[in-house]
Motif scaffolding. Structure first.
Motif, PDB file in Angstrom:
ATOM      1  N   ASP C 270      64.894  46.649  58.518  1.00 12.43           N
ATOM      2  CA  ASP C 270      64.887  46.592  57.055  1.00 12.43           C
ATOM      3  C   ASP C 270      65.517  45.295  56.553  1.00 12.43           C
ATOM      4  O   ASP C 270      65.034  44.698  55.588  1.00 12.43           O
ATOM      5  N   GLU C 271      66.597  44.875  57.205  1.00 18.29           N
ATOM      6  CA  GLU C 271      67.254  43.640  56.766  1.00 18.29           C
ATOM      7  C   GLU C 271      66.334  42.436  56.971  1.00 18.29           C
ATOM      8  O   GLU C 271      66.297  41.527  56.137  1.00 18.29           O
ATOM      9  N   ILE C 272      65.590  42.436  58.082  1.00 23.17           N
ATOM     10  CA  ILE C 272      64.664  41.329  58.330  1.00 23.17           C
ATOM     11  C   ILE C 272      63.589  41.315  57.251  1.00 23.17           C
ATOM     12  O   ILE C 272      63.179  40.264  56.764  1.00 23.17           O
ATOM     13  N   THR C 273      63.137  42.529  56.891  1.00 19.28           N
ATOM     14  CA  THR C 273      62.104  42.602  55.865  1.00 19.28           C
ATOM     15  C   THR C 273      62.629  42.110  54.520  1.00 19.28           C
ATOM     16  O   THR C 273      61.922  41.467  53.754  1.00 19.28           O
ATOM     17  N   LYS C 274      63.893  42.415  54.245  1.00 20.34           N
ATOM     18  CA  LYS C 274      64.482  42.002  52.974  1.00 20.34           C
ATOM     19  C   LYS C 274      64.578  40.485  52.875  1.00 20.34           C
ATOM     20  O   LYS C 274      64.348  39.902  51.834  1.00 20.34           O
ATOM     21  N   GLY C 275      64.959  39.854  53.945  1.00 20.63           N
ATOM     22  CA  GLY C 275      65.143  38.412  53.920  1.00 20.63           C
ATOM     23  C   GLY C 275      65.655  37.948  55.259  1.00 20.63           C
ATOM     24  O   GLY C 275      65.908  38.759  56.160  1.00 20.63           O
ATOM     25  N   GLU C 276      65.839  36.654  55.398  1.00 20.54           N
ATOM     26  CA  GLU C 276      66.184  36.131  56.709  1.00 20.54           C
ATOM     27  C   GLU C 276      67.593  36.566  57.144  1.00 20.54           C
ATOM     28  O   GLU C 276      68.518  36.597  56.327  1.00 20.54           O
ATOM     29  N   VAL C 277      67.728  36.905  58.413  1.00 22.23           N
ATOM     30  CA  VAL C 277      69.029  37.239  59.007  1.00 22.23           C
ATOM     31  C   VAL C 277      69.328  36.192  60.072  1.00 22.23           C
ATOM     32  O   VAL C 277      68.518  35.961  60.963  1.00 22.23           O
ATOM     33  N   HIS C 278      70.473  35.543  59.951  1.00 24.04           N
ATOM     34  CA  HIS C 278      70.779  34.454  60.871  1.00 24.04           C
ATOM     35  C   HIS C 278      71.747  34.856  61.971  1.00 24.04           C
ATOM     36  O   HIS C 278      71.764  34.250  63.034  1.00 24.04           O
ATOM     37  N   GLY C 279      72.568  35.836  61.697  1.00 22.90           N
ATOM     38  CA  GLY C 279      73.561  36.203  62.695  1.00 22.90           C
ATOM     39  C   GLY C 279      73.790  37.709  62.731  1.00 22.90           C
ATOM     40  O   GLY C 279      73.595  38.417  61.739  1.00 22.90           O
ATOM     41  N   ILE C 280      74.157  38.220  63.909  1.00 17.60           N
ATOM     42  CA  ILE C 280      74.529  39.635  64.059  1.00 17.60           C
ATOM     43  C   ILE C 280      75.960  39.661  64.575  1.00 17.60           C
ATOM     44  O   ILE C 280      76.287  39.013  65.569  1.00 17.60           O
TER      45      ILE C 280
END
Lengths: 368, 347, 402
Positions: C270-280
């Motif tokens: 879901d977070e990827i769909t919302k927008g870019e994720v650079h770090g976990i």
């Protein structure tokens, strides 16, 4: 939802409308309204973040919802027969360990492993069913005890967790997709499995078994007098439930991998999904696909909370409120449906000789 | 009106000279005998002060919750929100006390009042909105847990020494907390046997429709039971606060009090569907759990295997008297089975 | 009906009041917790600047002792004199364990039992009686009280389930005059003979957040996957990391996952769909594989990630060649309490606060640890420190829970 009921109260028989009218009518029952709720949640999610309107995103979302939807379907059989199955999460956890430790890297064990898992699932269901029907222990207690015993045993034997995920071939069932599909890009395998199981469930519920199951849930005594083998029908429901948990476990081990927490909370999530789908605890009423829609609604709610950036700690509260409100509304709708004497979903429309005129808490008479 | 709502007749109906409660008590005695033998094998004394304290202390918290759970189950409902109520009242009371003896009274009032309000809402949702107790209290539990997680990060507040004494004082081998719990049990028994609300609770739990047609306002006993259940969960939360000396926002969930209390109630011979059962059985059920856990701990049974034993004992014990209730069914509704025929022969 | 119900409640309250009053008279004999309200437990925030600064310092401190035996290393500081407990006779150890409910604790528990075998053979320890509290504070308090009155213990080992709640019970154990060894999570009293722990949660947060800040740009987004709220050793990890992220303009969003890979995968998807994720960022590494698979399934590049020295993460890290760091919450600390008892039996002085090394595994060291732990299950921890114990490697590979 309420206004349709009003108009229907004037024109009586369900068959006096065309297909569209009947669909509109069934939407006014709790079992139908859940589809509207799921649709509303989907629209809300898309409005909140248009990225979720992409067909590829939606189809993947549906795919990952398959395990809980399948579990809800399994739970449906048990609940409509007037019982509970709290052992689902334990069955899933056990299957995950078998997939990890027995199958593991060895692709030649994929088929035997799958068969073994299904057999174990059926066996757990059989035990649950027999303890409930023959020993006459309430299913809530039987499956609670099964949950404790199975979880404890599996954890003890495996040292708490599976050694490693099963090989990628096995995991394909839960993780793979059919590629190159127009519009939606891909179709996840779990979604196909879910679709097949849905079709099978609808067929099954139209068969004598399905009719008997609902009759047994509605009134075990009446069903017994009518000649139904109540113990066997209920036991079959438990077997179906554990098998559904097994399939969910197979998909989950593919989708998510191995961890002792895989499947945790599935029993309550599945029961909630079933109840949101308008199926009455205590048995006798509800449509199997409404339970599936209930599962989708719950997962959509999770996603909506993520999209709206609701504080992590407050999510439980929002879920709690929505569950209570949805079920309270559904309970009212059932009551009205009863009073006008018609608004049951077409598929669960049994000629039930229920002694009560409205669903009341604690009508769970099954097995006690 | 009071004629039809007679006090718990079903369980005093004798069959083979034994009531369900009688069987539960026999199981408890067996557990104690077996426990003392196994403890002796380990070179320990089951009846030593320390061991009895361990067992009895374990009964208090679960006991409070199980008494409340019995009331709710008798009325045909369930309460899955009890662990969260216990946690919430614990942290709220700890916050108000803030280590000052002078604050104990307001803290107790606030905790009990809060719990009563939660129970009232549960009761209204169950009885007036017709939401099954399972879902209503599951949802309430989620709501409370979200509230706790948002407002209390980790341990909070502190209990003054005067209040902590409840958790650490003993009269001989008997913890004071156990005596308070037994006092509550006695009051609950009086409520069920001597008051109209108690009689109505049985009636509503047995058959709500018949109760309603007989002129019982079905919502009143249900709401009362839920209020009392939450208040008793608050007592458990307060006792836990006294034992821990700080408010712990997850303490209720740590003990798995929701499912274990229901298991104890059913183990004690109360019908999960409502209408039949009593408090004495529940207390015996709680004691059986406590003895079982104590003995397994003394024997150092591997932690995961303990759940296997618990599960097996629950089903086996409940099966013993669940089977008996079958025989009680009027014969004309039963196709005579082989077993029945054999029983007829034997008589 | 209403009246009856009210009467019941009132009577209950009255009975409660009476019984409470009565207990005050009877309890004179009971020692109880003599410490009155010090309010030490009342801070509801999980960030203390002083602790943060101290742990940042300790990360660069020199450790006394042999680096090949990190479980015996410590930072120089006050020592406890143990000569009064010196004995030639084997001691009976009583271990009040919080639980073995997660893979980290299971691994440690296995290691501890193998260490126990060595000390039993050496005649240092006659036996260890263990009570497992199943993650329940109340149960663990009862366990400790049971040990005090019935256990016949020569020494106590306590792994507290939570900090403040176990303090009075640990104090009661101290009052017996026997040595008390506390490890992992602490308690709010310094009565224990020694308190053994790795540097701590802040150190974890500092190491991981520094790594992510170094490898990300200002304004990048980090998704924090946390197990559950309210556990101090986990909360301080996030408290420290959040502070560093905020200071460096890294955007964060945090979730509680219960370490459930299914939930983790959904959240990340879901977070990827919302927008870019650079770090976990993770407060414990189990489930990291699911987070990474979410990126694979979405056809995205891997993020920068901090996991843990858990084998599944190390393997995935090597397989994919992503940019990562494996912070460590030293699992070998499960050996130290028993070795501390050995030193106590010899009358040697031991550190009052025994701070063990806690060093993340970097990309350069990763392959060594993978090789050393070849054949271990996914839920195993690379820095378990049991290579020289009997039963290695079978016991850990088969994961036999004692």
């Amino acid at each position: 939802m309420t206004s349709t009921t009003q108009t229907r109260a004037v024109t009586l028989p369900a068959y006096s409308h065309g297909i569209g009218g009947r669909m509109a009518a069934s939407m006014s029952t709790p079992g139908g309204a859940i589809f509207l709720l799921a649709a509303a949640l989907l629209v809300a999610t898309i409005i909140a973040n248009p990225n979720f309107g992409d067909p590829g995103v939606i189809i993947r979302f549906l795919g990952r919802t398959a395990p809980i939807a399948i579990a809800a379907m399994g739970q449906y059989y048990v609940i409509v027969a007037g019982e509970f199955d709290l052992s689902m999460a334990a069955v899933i956890a056990a299957q995950v360990v078998i997939a990890g430790n027995y199958i593991g890297e060895d692709t030649s064990r994929n088929v035997t492993g799958l068969v073994l898992m299904l057999l174990l699932g059926a066996f757990v269901g059989l035990l649950n069913g027999l303890a409930t029907t023959v020993l006459q222990v309430p299913s809530f207690i039987v499956t609670l005890a099964m949950m404790l015993a199975l979880t404890g045993l599996v954890r003890h034997l495996s040292g708490g967790a599976a050694d490693a995920p099963p090989n990628d071939d096995f995991r394909q069932m839960g993780r793979g997709v059919v590629k190159g599909v127009p519009v939606v890009e891909v179709i996840p395998y779990p979604l196909i499995i879910l679709a097949v199981l849905c079709a099978a469930a609808v067929w099954l519920m139209r068969r004598p078994f399905g009719r008997t199951l609902i009759a047994v849930g509605d009134s075990p005594d009446a069903a017994r007098i009518a000649g139904a083998r109540v113990w066997w029908v209920k036991t079959q429901a438990f077997i179906l439930s554990s098998l559904a948990a097994t399939v969910a476990g197979v998909l989950l081990v593919g989708h998510a991998g191995v961890h002792p927490t895989v499947g945790r909370g599935y029993e309550f999530a599945a029961i909630t999904a079933v109840v949101l789908g308008g199926v009455v605890l205590g048995g006798g009423r509800g449509w199997v696909l409404s339970a599936v829609a209930g599962a989708f609604a719950i997962e959509l709610l999770f996603t909506l909370l993520t999209v709206l950036d609701i504080d992590a700690t407050w999510r439980d509260s929002v879920r709690g409120v929505i569950i209570i409100v949805a079920v309270a509304v559904a309970a009212r709708a059932w009551t009205r449906g009863r009073r006008t004497g018609s608004a049951t979903p077409s598929n669960s429309g049994t000629s039930d000789p229920s002694p009560t005129t409205e669903p009341v808490p604690g009508t769970n008479t099954g097995g006690i | 009106m009071s004629d039809i709502t007679a006090p718990p007749p079903a369980l005093s109906k004798r069959l083979g000279g034994l009531t369900a409660t009688g069987i539960v008590l026999i199981v408890l005695v067996l557990a104690v005998v077996l426990g003392s033998v196994l403890t002796a094998v380990e070179g320990r004394n089951f009846f030593s002060t320390g061991n009895l304290r361990d067992i009895l202390a374990a009964t208090s918290v679960l006991g409070f919750i199980a008494i409340g759970q019995t009331l709710v189950i008798l009325g045909g409902s369930l309460d899955l929100s009890v662990p969260f109520v216990a946690s919430l009242t614990g942290v709220v009371a700890a916050g108000i006390m803030a280590g000052e003896t002078g604050n104990v009274a307001p803290a107790l009032l606030a905790a009990v009042g809060l719990a009563a309000a939660i129970g009232f809402v549960n009761g209204v949702v169950v009885s007036l909105l017709h939401v099954h107790g399972f879902i209503a209290t599951l949802g309430m539990g989620l709501i409370i847990s979200g509230y706790i997680a948002s407002n209390y990060q980790g341990n909070t507040g502190s209990a003054p020494r005067s209040f902590r004494l409840i958790g650490i004082s003993f009269i001989g081998p008997i913890p004071v907390s156990t005596l308070i719990m037994l006092g509550c049990a006695l009051l609950a028994i009086l409520l069920l046997r001597r008051t109209r609300t108690g009689h109505h609770l049985y009636a509503v739990g047995g058959n709500p429709e018949v109760a309603r047609l007989s002129g019982v306002r079905t919502s009143v006993p249900i709401i009362t039971a839920h209020v009392l259940c939450s208040v008793l969960a608050a007592f458990a939360g307060l006792l836990l606060l006294a034992r821990l000396s700080v408010g712990n926002p997850t303490i209720g969930s740590q003990g798995q009090y929701d499912l274990m209390s229901i298991a104890a109630v059913v183990l004690g011979g109360t019908l999960l569907a409502g209408g039949k059962g009593n408090i004495t059985g529940t207390i015996a059920g709680v004691a059986i759990f406590a003895v079982m856990d104590n003995v397994m701990a003394v024997m150092e049974v591997a932690p995961f295997l303990r759940d296997v034993v618990r599960g097996a004992v629950i089903v086996a014990a409940v099966a013993v008297y669940a089977r008996r209730s079958i025989d009680r069914r009027p014969a004309r509704f039963e196709r005579p089975g082989v077993l029945d025929a054999a029983l007829q022969e034997a008589r | 009906m209403r009246r009856n119900h009210l009467k019941g409640v009132l009577a209950g309250a009255a009975a409660l009041a009476v019984l409470t009053a009565c207990s005050t008279d009877e309890s004179g004999a009971d020692p109880g917790a003599d410490e009155t309200s010090d309010g030490a437990s009342s801070d509801s925030e999980w960030f203390a600047q002083a602790d943060f600064d101290q742990q940042r310092e300790q990360m660069d401190a020199t450790f006394e002792g042999n680096p090949d035996e990190p479980w015996l290393q410590y930072i120089d500081g006050p020592m406890t004199d143990t000569s009064k407990w010196k004995t030639d006779k084997p001691m009976k150890a009583c271990f009040a364990n919080a639980s073995i409910s997660n893979p980290w604790r299971q691994t440690g528990w296995i290691t501890m039992n193998q260490q126990l075998k060595v000390l039993e053979d050496n005649g240092v320890i006659s036996e260890m009686e263990t009570r497992d509290a199943g993650d329940d504070d109340n149960k663990q308090i009862a366990d400790i009280d049971y040990f005090i009155s019935e256990g016949n213990c020569d020494a106590f080992i306590i792994s507290p389930n939570s900090t403040a709640a176990l303090t009075p019970a640990v104090e009661r154990a101290c009052e017996t005059g026997k040595p008390v060894v506390v490890f992992d999570r602490g308690v709010e009293t310094n009565c224990a003979t020694t308190f053994i722990h790795p540097i701590g949660g802040y150190a974890w947060g500092i190491a991981t957040a520094d790594f992510l800040v170094d490898n990300l740009e200002e304004g990048d987004k980090v998704v924090a996957l946390r197990i559950l709220p309210g556990v101090d050793v986990l909360e301080t990890r996030w408290g420290a990391a959040k502070k560093i992220f905020d200071e460096n303009g890294i955007e964060t969003v945090d979730y509680f996952t219960g370490a459930n890979p299914e939930k983790i995968k959904s959240i990340i998807t879901d977070e990827i769909t919302k927008g870019e994720v650079h770090g976990i960022w993770m407060d414990a590494g189990d489930g990291s594989v699911a987070a990474l698979e979410a990126f694979e399934d979405a056809g995205m590049d891997y993020p920068v990630i901090t996991g843990e020295d858990e084998m599944s993460f190390l393997r995935k890290w090597e397989e994919t060649g992503l940019n990562g760091l494996a912070p460590v919450y030293s699992n070998f600390q499960w050996r130290t309490p028993l070795l501390a008892l050995e030193k106590i039996a010899k009358g040697e002085e031991i550190p009052t606060e025994w701070v063990l090394p806690q060093e993340p595994i970097t990309e350069e060291e990763r392959d060594d640890y993978l090789e050393a732990n070849n054949g271990m299950p996914d839920g195993h921890y690379a820095k378990f420190g049991g290579e020289d114990l009997p039963g290695y490697p079978d016991v850990w590979q088969e994961r036999q829970i004692p």
